[in-house]
Scaffold this active site. Structure first.
Site, PDB file in Angstrom:
ATOM      1  N   TYR A 112       0.853  -1.187   0.000  1.00 51.39           N
ATOM      2  CA  TYR A 112       0.000   0.000   0.000  1.00 51.39           C
ATOM      3  C   TYR A 112       0.888   1.236   0.000  1.00 51.39           C
ATOM      4  O   TYR A 112       1.543   1.540   0.993  1.00 51.39           O
ATOM      5  CB  TYR A 112      -0.905  -0.031   1.224  1.00 51.39           C
ATOM      6  CG  TYR A 112      -1.923   1.088   1.320  1.00 51.39           C
ATOM      7  CD1 TYR A 112      -2.248   1.905   0.247  1.00 51.39           C
ATOM      8  CD2 TYR A 112      -2.588   1.321   2.531  1.00 51.39           C
ATOM      9  CE1 TYR A 112      -3.190   2.913   0.363  1.00 51.39           C
ATOM     10  CE2 TYR A 112      -3.540   2.318   2.662  1.00 51.39           C
ATOM     11  CZ  TYR A 112      -3.841   3.116   1.574  1.00 51.39           C
ATOM     12  OH  TYR A 112      -4.778   4.111   1.696  1.00 51.39           O
ATOM     13  N   LYS A 164      -1.652  -1.596  -3.916  1.00 49.01           N
ATOM     14  CA  LYS A 164      -2.616  -0.516  -4.038  1.00 49.01           C
ATOM     15  C   LYS A 164      -1.819   0.765  -4.222  1.00 49.01           C
ATOM     16  O   LYS A 164      -1.087   1.195  -3.322  1.00 49.01           O
ATOM     17  CB  LYS A 164      -3.523  -0.411  -2.813  1.00 49.01           C
ATOM     18  CG  LYS A 164      -4.562   0.708  -2.994  1.00 49.01           C
ATOM     19  CD  LYS A 164      -5.268   1.095  -1.726  1.00 49.01           C
ATOM     20  CE  LYS A 164      -6.155   2.309  -2.008  1.00 49.01           C
ATOM     21  NZ  LYS A 164      -6.727   2.891  -0.764  1.00 49.01           N
TER      22      LYS A 164
END
Length: 358
Positions: free
Chosen positions: A139, A167
């Site tokens: 992330y 992500k």
């Protein structure tokens, strides 16, 4: 452990609070249950939109537990577990495993930025992935951490057997394209999917135990004698049909405002804060894109462009939570020190969402 496909739209679940800032678990249950009725691929619990950094570990574990119990079994569940140390992050990964999550989302540590070299980040993510019982999704959200996961670090980590995707929340389509290119030679993995190539979750694969029914079996009727009867036992729920598919390193964008462009650049899907309040509008962009209806995808993208810019990017968590209230979900106020919206901002959200109801 079932490894899932990371395609489609994921909504990061908000964390509702009472006025005194205790977590309102009944409202959390409602939100998760209602989002489970949409076309979303899955849910992210305790992401940035869930105010994960504002919760302590006890609260985090309870939110993970309640959300998992409220979600439909076919929805992919991703737990946000990033902490500043390897040990604390792995502890949360084990908690997510206990509650039946499918993967964990791990942001990069950022507090000791001067010492967080590429080597340090590689060590952190490799150590977490080595010990995590669940697949890891990296992330990168530099607007909050002020430290982007470097491209060369992502490319190196893409070869780890337990790191399945990223992500990418920089908001840059070019960055999405660069990550896709940098990881295109990563080892391909076999994922379990449904016959129509949708994600399969561990909760879908779990066979429900046999339970006593509320009807009398033929054997019981025949037994006679003392009048006692045996209750029939229902058979276990049959296993679902599955097949497999090969995938590479999967990249999810975190920007609703450039969703279509990111998909064109190679993203496999998205985790969108805007999907917490407008899941259908986000899902429609992905569906049009997947069906190769470029004109419709552009039209759907333009429909939400201004709302995304104002609500998600400018107003942030308080804006998304008020938008949830307006669109039939429980949002409420953000936890302090984030400030509540003024009347003018609320009116603007209502105007922007007037044609984006769910």
């Amino acid at each position: 452990m079932v490894i899932m496909l990371l395609e489609g739209i994921f909504a990061p679940v908000t964390t509702p609070f009472y006025p005194d800032e205790r977590i309102y678990f009944k409202k959390l249950e409602f939100n998760v249950g209602r989002l489970s009725l949409t076309g979303l691929t899955g849910l992210v619990v305790l992401g940035s939109t869930g105010e994960a950094v504002a919760l302590d570990d006890v609260e985090s574990r309870e939110v993970l537990r309640v959300a998992a119990q409220s979600a439909a079994p076919e929805k992919v569940l991703i737990a946000g577990i990033g902490r500043e140390s390897v040990k604390a992050t792995v502890d949360m990964a084990e908690t997510a495993t206990e509650f039946g999550y499918d993967a964990v989302l791990v942001r990069n540590p950022s507090y000791y930025r001067p010492q967080l070299t590429n080597a340090a980040l590689l060590h952190y993510f490799r150590s977490v992935a080595d010990r995590s019982p669940l697949p890891v999704i990296l992330y990168s959200i530099p607007k909050f951490t002020e430290l982007e996961i470097p491209l060369e670090v992502v490319a190196e980590l893409a070869g780890h057997g337990n790191i399945w995707g990223l992500k990418e929340s920089s908001g840059s389509v070019e960055r999405v394209r660069e990550v896709v290119q940098a990881t295109r030679h990563a080892v391909r993995r076999t994922v379990t999917v449904t016959p129509i190539f949708e994600a399969v979750t561990g909760r879908m694969m779990a066979t429900k135990p046999a339970t006593a029914g509320n009807f009398i079996s033929a054997e019981g009727l025949a037994s006679g004698g003392d009048g006692a009867v045996a209750l029939a036992v229902a058979p276990p729920t049959p296993a679902i049909r599955t097949r497999t598919r090969e995938v590479g390193f999967q990249v999810l964008t975190g920007s609703a405002g450039s969703l279509k462009e990111s998909l064109d650049a190679g993203a496999s899907g998205a985790v969108l804060g805007f999907a917490a309040c407008a899941p259908q509008a986000c899902h429609e962009i992905y569906t049009a894109w997947k069906e190769h209806d470029d004109a419709l995808a552009v039209e759907k993208q333009q429909r939400i462009a201004l709302a995304c810019k104002v609500i998600a990017n400018q107003l942030g968590i308080p804006g998304i939570k008020y938008a949830c209230d307006f669109n039939g979900y429980f949002g409420g106020k953000a936890r302090s020190p984030l400030l509540p919206l003024n009347a003018e901002a609320k009116e603007e959200i209502e105007r922007l969402l007037a044609q984006i109801r769910n």
